[in-house]
Structures are given as structure tokens and as C-alpha cells.
Scaffold this active site. Structure first.
Site, PDB file in Angstrom:
ATOM      1  N   GLU A  47      -5.895  -9.807   3.775  1.00  0.00           N
ATOM      2  CA  GLU A  47      -4.488  -9.580   3.417  1.00  0.00           C
ATOM      3  C   GLU A  47      -3.768 -10.904   3.201  1.00  0.00           C
ATOM      4  O   GLU A  47      -3.888 -11.826   4.018  1.00  0.00           O
ATOM      5  CB  GLU A  47      -3.815  -8.780   4.546  1.00  0.00           C
ATOM      6  CG  GLU A  47      -2.922  -7.674   4.074  1.00  0.00           C
ATOM      7  CD  GLU A  47      -3.665  -6.556   3.344  1.00  0.00           C
ATOM      8  OE1 GLU A  47      -3.705  -6.575   2.095  1.00  0.00           O
ATOM      9  OE2 GLU A  47      -4.208  -5.665   4.017  1.00  0.00           O
ATOM     10  N   GLY A 147       5.347   3.366  -2.049  1.00  0.00           N
ATOM     11  CA  GLY A 147       5.886   2.585  -0.934  1.00  0.00           C
ATOM     12  C   GLY A 147       5.034   2.639   0.314  1.00  0.00           C
ATOM     13  O   GLY A 147       5.463   2.207   1.385  1.00  0.00           O
ATOM     14  N   ALA A 148       3.820   3.155   0.209  1.00  0.00           N
ATOM     15  CA  ALA A 148       2.959   3.284   1.384  1.00  0.00           C
ATOM     16  C   ALA A 148       1.993   2.116   1.509  1.00  0.00           C
ATOM     17  O   ALA A 148       1.159   2.082   2.408  1.00  0.00           O
ATOM     18  CB  ALA A 148       2.183   4.599   1.330  1.00  0.00           C
ATOM     19  N   GLY A 149       2.089   1.161   0.607  1.00  0.00           N
ATOM     20  CA  GLY A 149       1.124   0.051   0.647  1.00  0.00           C
ATOM     21  C   GLY A 149      -0.218   0.450   0.063  1.00  0.00           C
ATOM     22  O   GLY A 149      -1.236  -0.168   0.347  1.00  0.00           O
ATOM     23  N   SER A 151      -0.665   0.783  -3.305  1.00  0.00           N
ATOM     24  CA  SER A 151      -0.689   0.302  -4.698  1.00  0.00           C
ATOM     25  C   SER A 151      -0.424   1.380  -5.733  1.00  0.00           C
ATOM     26  O   SER A 151      -1.144   1.505  -6.725  1.00  0.00           O
ATOM     27  CB  SER A 151      -2.007  -0.395  -5.014  1.00  0.00           C
ATOM     28  OG  SER A 151      -2.035  -1.607  -4.366  1.00  0.00           O
ATOM     29  N   SER A 153       1.807   1.041  -7.708  1.00  0.00           N
ATOM     30  CA  SER A 153       2.135   0.267  -8.920  1.00  0.00           C
ATOM     31  C   SER A 153       0.869  -0.113  -9.688  1.00  0.00           C
ATOM     32  O   SER A 153       0.831  -0.003 -10.915  1.00  0.00           O
ATOM     33  CB  SER A 153       2.966  -0.968  -8.570  1.00  0.00           C
ATOM     34  OG  SER A 153       2.341  -1.725  -7.577  1.00  0.00           O
ATOM     35  N   ASP A 197      -4.687  -5.840  -6.072  1.00  0.00           N
ATOM     36  CA  ASP A 197      -4.467  -4.405  -6.260  1.00  0.00           C
ATOM     37  C   ASP A 197      -4.986  -3.941  -7.617  1.00  0.00           C
ATOM     38  O   ASP A 197      -5.612  -2.880  -7.734  1.00  0.00           O
ATOM     39  CB  ASP A 197      -2.974  -4.074  -6.148  1.00  0.00           C
ATOM     40  CG  ASP A 197      -2.382  -4.546  -4.834  1.00  0.00           C
ATOM     41  OD1 ASP A 197      -3.167  -4.834  -3.906  1.00  0.00           O
ATOM     42  OD2 ASP A 197      -1.157  -4.633  -4.738  1.00  0.00           O
TER      43      ASP A 197
END
Ligand code: GLA
Length: 407
Positions: A47, A147-149, A151, A153, A197
Site C-alpha cells: 500500500e 468509496g470502499a477502497g 477501485s 474508478s 488500481d
């Protein structure tokens, strides 16, 4: 019970595909010529190492975003999403003006992702300048929690990229599509993220993680063997939303850049664990801890790859936990909800657990014996209620394939 077992990947994909198709029909009054989908991702370990030229080990998940699309003849691009009330339409030639290099996008943020991909693909293909690209209508629907991490997007970018790659006949490979997605995110949306991502989404494979060297962009599929080992990956989505275009993500990145400059290296990738005492002398206390996280996290990724190959997935629990502790204490990107999720999962028998993604909200993952998943999920739910946190969203994910054409 708030916990859902892993949905059949085929069912999940077809949900987004159906919703995108419906939206396309209501937008245009006609059928799309095709529907393409791309997955979200969970990061197993590694990370905030990607923008430091380091190593990451994410895997694509079964939740997908679908883009239903069809060419049009008037040189305009129109995007619609089930998340947005209104579509956005612009002439392809005017895409440029939406993304000024010195300011926020002049378009709703959700639309900056697909339009940013179209814009980034232009730069890769000289023919664009000659005006040889047809316009396009694109309707987007997603099963990736936002918004949960995980990805959401990158999944939008991957689905849009796959659609345009085929419709415009670009013939780009998954790495080039990932690069276009990252460019959209960095320059169109304005989020200073790395490339993990997008690479995880475009190069995902069933039952495997993507081991990525973020400097060379070399990748290797690493078999995970979770199912054979009787393990599942439980996602604990805290529901706390995060954004990487502002705030803490950018500050962490700046700390890393200061650290690399002070140490005289191109990126923190070039700093070994054995160099940390020297870093402690050169850096202030906060920047040192940021650097220590990145340097030790790179090593943990390499150790995880080695442990998986030598001993299988039951051997990686301690590395996942060490990663979480480093993010909590040194990089300071965890939040109480994520710490509670990790601590509770471990206390109830998870083999390993850590927050996943950029931090400041989003989700944790826990590696759990198949039979224990309901008990761990219930324990997390109870712990959240006792702490006065919002109810978490609990579900399992499976390592899944990258983008493809569904229809
Ligand atoms: C976000 C970014 C990635 C990566 C992670 C942290 O997901 O998009 O590029 O930096 O945070 O590892």
C-alpha cells in the site's frame, strides 16, 4: 444477517451489463453495439508503494463495471451513468478544454473518469489529430461499491477503455489501457494516484494476484490458491467514504517525495530496509515514519510473493497484519473503524487482516477459513455496533478476470 457469500461472478457481471444496456436504451432509444466490463480490485498487500516505484500485489474482484456503447457519426461523445441524473455530452475536439492543467475539471466528477479516458487515448493515437475518430455514446453501470477502497474508478476507466479500444480499433494492450486510465485519474480528475488500481483491473486473472513492479510495469500472475486452502477473503467495508483528490493522500505522497530527495534517490523503491538508520538521521520524525512504512511495505510484498510460492496462502497472515500495523502507526492512514475491523477479525480466527486501498476510510480485508466466515462477520458487526460505528457492509471477494466484452 448482513453478510452475503460471494456472488457468482457471472451473475454479478450480468447485473451491471443489464443495467448499462437498459440505461443505454433509455438514453439513445436504440441498442448498444456491445457491452464491455472491467473489475474493481482488492489489494492483498503493498500500500502506497506504487507511486514510490515499488511493488504491489493486488487482485481483480468479481464486482464489475459495465460500459454499453455505440459509435455515432457527429464527432460528439456522450456519457451517462446510473449514478448520475444527467448525461454529459461534448464534442471530441473540445475534450481538451474540460481538463485544464491548472485547475479542477470543468465537468461533473463522475464524468471526468470516462471522458478523461477518451481524452487520454487521444494522446496515444496520432490519428486522432487528423479527426479520424467517430463520436460515441456510452452508458455506465457498476456493481463495484463506491468509496470502499475497491477501485470503482479503475473499473470505470477499464470498462470505458475496453469499449473505446475496440470501437475505435486502437489495438492497445492492457498496460497501455491502464496507463490511459491512470492519466485520466491524475490529469482529468486530479487525483495524484499511482498505477496499481488500473493495472490490477486490466491484468486481473481468476485465482491469481497481479505482482507488479511499478517502476518497470513488469507483471507476473501469482497463483493465490485461496479456495484450495479452504480460505476466503472477507471484505469489511466501513462505509466511511474517502477521496484521493484532496487531503491526506497527497500529503503522504509529498512526504515520500521529500524522503527520496533527502536520501538522494529517484524514488523510495531505491531505499533498502538496511538504509533506514541513515534515513532516521536525515529526516524529521514524521517523514521518517512515512518512509519506513514504504520501505518495509515493499519488502513485505516481496516476502508475501515468496511465502505464497513456498508455503501457500496460510503462510501470509503475519505479513498482512504487519502491513496494517505499519499503515496504522507509521503511515497513519487507518481510521478507528478499520482498526476495529482488523482487530476483531483477528480475534475471531482470521489468518490475517489489513486495511486495503488508499486509506482514510474504505474497507479492510480478512483472510478467513471458509467455515469461520459467518462467525467473523458477525463478530465484526457486533463490535461496530458496540463502538457506535455505522453498520459495515460485509461480503467475500474472489480473484477474478480482467476486462472483456460481455455482449
Ligand atoms: C489508491 C490509489 C493507488 C494506490 C493506493 C494505495 O488506491 O489509487 O494508486 O496508491 O491508493 O496503495
Amino acid at each position: 444477517m448482513t453478510f452475503a457469500r460471494t456472488a457468482d461472478p457471472a451473475t454479478t457481471a450480468s447485473h451491471a451489463v443489464g443495467a448499462a444496456t437498459e440505461l443505454f436504451r433509455s438514453l439513445t432509444g436504440s441498442d448498444p453495439v456491445g457491452v464491455w466490463s472491467a473489475p474493481g480490485r482488492a489489494n492483498l498487500i503493498g500500500e502506497h508503494t506504487d507511486y514510490n516505484d515499488g511493488f504491489v500485489l493486488p487482485f481483480a474482484i468479481q464486482h464489475r463495471t459495465a460500459a454499453a456503447a455505440r459509435l455515432r457519426t457527429d464527432g460528439r461523445i456522450r456519457v451517462a451513468s446510473t449514478f448520475a441524473a444527467e448525461p454529459v455530452e461534448v464534442a471530441l475536439d473540445d475534450l481538451e478544454t474540460l481538463f485544464p492543467s491548472d485547475g479542477a475539471p470543468r465537468v461533473a466528477e463522475w464524468a471526468a473518469y470516462p471522458l478523461g479516458v477518451a481524452w487520454a487515448l487521444r494522446a496515444l493515437v496520432p490519428a486522432w489529430a487528423a479527426g479520424t475518430f467517430a463520436g460515441v455514446d456510452i452508458a455506465i453501470a457498476s456493481d463495484v461499491p463506491v468509496g470502499a477502497g475497491l477501485s470503482s474508478s479503475a473499473a470505470i476507466e477499464g470498462a470505458t477503455g475496453a469499449a473505446l479500444n475496440e470501437l475505435w480499433g486502437l489495438g492497445l494492450d492492457p498496460v497501455a489501457l491502464a496507463q490511459a486510465g491512470r492519466r485520466a485519474e491524475n490529469e482529468a480528475v486530479g487525483a495524484p494516484t499511482g498505477i496499481m488500481d488500473q493495472m490490477a483491473s486490466t491484468l486481473g486473472q481468476a485465482d491469481a494476484a497481479v505482482f507488479l513492479d511499478c517502476r518497470t510495469l513488469d507483471t507476473r500472475a501469482i497463483p493465490l490458491g485461496f479456495a484450495e486452502a479452504g480460505l476466503e477473503v472477507l471484505v469489511i467495508d466501513t462505509g466511511v467514504k474517502h477521496a484521493h483528490s484532496t487531503g491526506g493522500y497527497r500529503e503522504r505522497r509529498e512526504s515520500c517525495e521529500r524522503g527520496a530527495a533527502a536520501l538522494g534517490v529517484a524514488a523510495l523503491r531505491d531505499v533498502a530496509v538496511a538504509d533506514l538508520p541513515r534515513a532516521a538521521e536525515l529526516l524529521d520524525e514524521v517523514d521518517f515514519r512515512r518512509v519506513r512504512h514504504v520501505v518495509t511495505e515493499d519488502q513485505r510484498v516481496l516476502d508475501t510473493v515468496a511465502a505464497l510460492a513456498a508455503h501457500g496462502p496460510r503462510a501470509i497472515g503475519a505479513l498482512l497484519v504487519a502491513s496494517h500495523v505499519s499503515m496504522r502507526d507509521d503511515f497513519e492512514i487507518s481510521i478507528p473503524e478499520l482498526d476495529t475491523a482488523v482487530d476483531t477479525a483477528l480475534a475471531h480466527g482470521a489468518i490475517g487482516a489489513r486495511m486495503t486501498g488508499g486509506g482514510f476510510g474504505g474497507a479492510a480485508i480478512a483472510l478467513v477459513d471458509h467455515d469461520r466466515v459467518p462467525a467473523v462477520a458477525e463478530a465484526v458487526r457486533v463490535a461496530f455496533a458496540e463502538a457506535g460505528f455505522a453498520e459495515p457492509h460485509l461480503f467475500t471477494v474472489v480473484p477474478s478476470a480482467g476486462p472483456h466484452r460481455d455482449v
